[in-house]
Design a protein around this motif. Structure first.
Motif, PDB file in Angstrom:
ATOM      1  N   UNK A  85       0.829  -1.206   0.000  1.00  0.00           N
ATOM      2  CA  UNK A  85       0.000   0.000   0.000  1.00  0.00           C
ATOM      3  C   UNK A  85       0.864   1.257   0.000  1.00  0.00           C
ATOM      4  N   UNK A  86       1.895   1.266   0.824  1.00  0.00           N
ATOM      5  CA  UNK A  86       2.794   2.427   0.890  1.00  0.00           C
ATOM      6  C   UNK A  86       3.493   2.639  -0.449  1.00  0.00           C
ATOM      7  N   UNK A  87       3.883   1.532  -1.076  1.00  0.00           N
ATOM      8  CA  UNK A  87       4.568   1.624  -2.360  1.00  0.00           C
ATOM      9  C   UNK A  87       3.629   2.133  -3.447  1.00  0.00           C
ATOM     10  N   UNK A  88       2.407   1.641  -3.457  1.00  0.00           N
ATOM     11  CA  UNK A  88       1.409   2.094  -4.436  1.00  0.00           C
ATOM     12  C   UNK A  88       1.137   3.585  -4.254  1.00  0.00           C
ATOM     13  N   UNK A  89       0.960   4.000  -3.018  1.00  0.00           N
ATOM     14  CA  UNK A  89       0.709   5.412  -2.714  1.00  0.00           C
ATOM     15  C   UNK A  89       1.825   6.297  -3.273  1.00  0.00           C
ATOM     16  N   UNK A 121      -5.153   5.629   0.094  1.00  0.00           N
ATOM     17  CA  UNK A 121      -4.129   6.434   0.759  1.00  0.00           C
ATOM     18  C   UNK A 121      -3.605   7.533  -0.165  1.00  0.00           C
ATOM     19  N   UNK A 122      -3.571   7.257  -1.434  1.00  0.00           N
ATOM     20  CA  UNK A 122      -3.100   8.230  -2.426  1.00  0.00           C
ATOM     21  C   UNK A 122      -3.933   9.506  -2.390  1.00  0.00           C
ATOM     22  N   UNK A 123      -5.239   9.363  -2.184  1.00  0.00           N
ATOM     23  CA  UNK A 123      -6.105  10.540  -2.105  1.00  0.00           C
ATOM     24  C   UNK A 123      -5.672  11.433  -0.945  1.00  0.00           C
ATOM     25  N   UNK A 124      -5.260  10.823   0.159  1.00  0.00           N
ATOM     26  CA  UNK A 124      -4.759  11.595   1.292  1.00  0.00           C
ATOM     27  C   UNK A 124      -3.481  12.345   0.958  1.00  0.00           C
ATOM     28  N   UNK A 171     -11.343   2.591   3.538  1.00  0.00           N
ATOM     29  CA  UNK A 171     -10.576   3.530   2.720  1.00  0.00           C
ATOM     30  C   UNK A 171     -11.501   4.509   1.996  1.00  0.00           C
ATOM     31  N   UNK A 172     -12.637   4.011   1.534  1.00  0.00           N
ATOM     32  CA  UNK A 172     -13.602   4.870   0.847  1.00  0.00           C
ATOM     33  C   UNK A 172     -14.153   5.935   1.797  1.00  0.00           C
ATOM     34  N   UNK A 173     -14.460   5.520   3.029  1.00  0.00           N
ATOM     35  CA  UNK A 173     -14.982   6.471   4.016  1.00  0.00           C
ATOM     36  C   UNK A 173     -13.944   7.540   4.348  1.00  0.00           C
ATOM     37  N   UNK A 174     -12.698   7.120   4.525  1.00  0.00           N
ATOM     38  CA  UNK A 174     -11.628   8.067   4.814  1.00  0.00           C
ATOM     39  C   UNK A 174     -11.427   9.036   3.651  1.00  0.00           C
ATOM     40  N   UNK A 175     -11.473   8.498   2.442  1.00  0.00           N
ATOM     41  CA  UNK A 175     -11.273   9.325   1.252  1.00  0.00           C
ATOM     42  C   UNK A 175     -12.396  10.352   1.103  1.00  0.00           C
ATOM     43  N   UNK A 176     -13.617   9.932   1.399  1.00  0.00           N
ATOM     44  CA  UNK A 176     -14.754  10.868   1.304  1.00  0.00           C
ATOM     45  C   UNK A 176     -14.576  12.022   2.285  1.00  0.00           C
TER      46      UNK A 176
END
Length: 206
Positions: A85-89, A121-124, A171-176
């Motif tokens: 996940x960290x790498x993708x972000x 996480x990327x959205x963050x 993740x969707x809730x956090x992104x929203x």
């Protein structure tokens, strides 16, 4: 066969797994660190260092995948997923900033489920990039970043799967929430700029 022989055979298998697990943990910690370094370098606008650290992280992701190819139980464990996940972000943020197409999961060498969690996480991280642009007074670029956040979120929200397959709902809730806060910040910044421009015109008229 005596139980002692069975246990000894099991011990051999578990000893090998334990050794691989220790090596995998070391690699995942390096991937997390290098991915974090990539993101930090991007926010400092040091893209040369960002590319270098990303390349080092990519090498370790590939090494991890090769090392655990015959051990799916270890490869799909939580600590490996977190590193992915960290790498993708970091990969997505770097692609966005340098203007490249986003990489596919297989281009990065990570499972699809880990990839979509990284997208959340990327959205963050895009919000963080957005805030830097606001601090610089570059509202136009900040608005483009917000529109990209919105686009990524709209794609992510289409995924509906049970938690046992991929825990995407969180993740969707956090992104929203992040998206809503970012829109508030953008709206406030645009209003403030509009008021400043009006005030400047009034002062010029005086």
């Amino acid at each position: 066969m005596e139980m002692e022989g069975i246990i000894e055979a099991i011990r051999h298998v578990l000893d090998e797994k334990d050794s691989l697990r220790e090596e995998a943990l070391k690699l995942t910690r390096e991937i997390v660190r290098l991915s974090g370094d990539t993101v930090k370098a991007i926010h400092r606008n040091d893209l040369t260092l960002a590319r270098k650290r990303w390349g080092e992280a990519s090498e370790r992701v590939e090494k991890l995948r090769e090392m655990l190819k015959d051990h799916p139980d270890l490869y799909h464990s939580g600590y490996v997923q977190t590193a992915h996940q960290e790498f993708v972000e970091a990969s997505l943020l770097l692609s966005y900033v340098i203007g490249k197409d986003y990489p596919w999961p297989w281009e990065l060498g990570v499972p699809e489920a880990d990839y979509v969690l990284g997208v959340g996480d990327f959205i963050g991280e895009l919000r963080r990039y957005f805030l830097h642009r606001l601090l610089e007074g570059d509202i136009e670029t900040a608005e483009r970043v917000y529109r990209e956040m919105e686009s990524v979120y709209n794609a992510l929200i289409t995924l509906e799967y049970p938690k046992g397959l991929v825990n995407i709902r969180q993740k969707q809730d956090q992104a929203r929430y992040v998206l809503e806060k970012t829109l508030e910040d953008l709206t406030r910044a645009k209003l403030n700029k509009s008021l400043e421009e009006k005030l400047e015109r009034v002062l010029e008229d005086d």
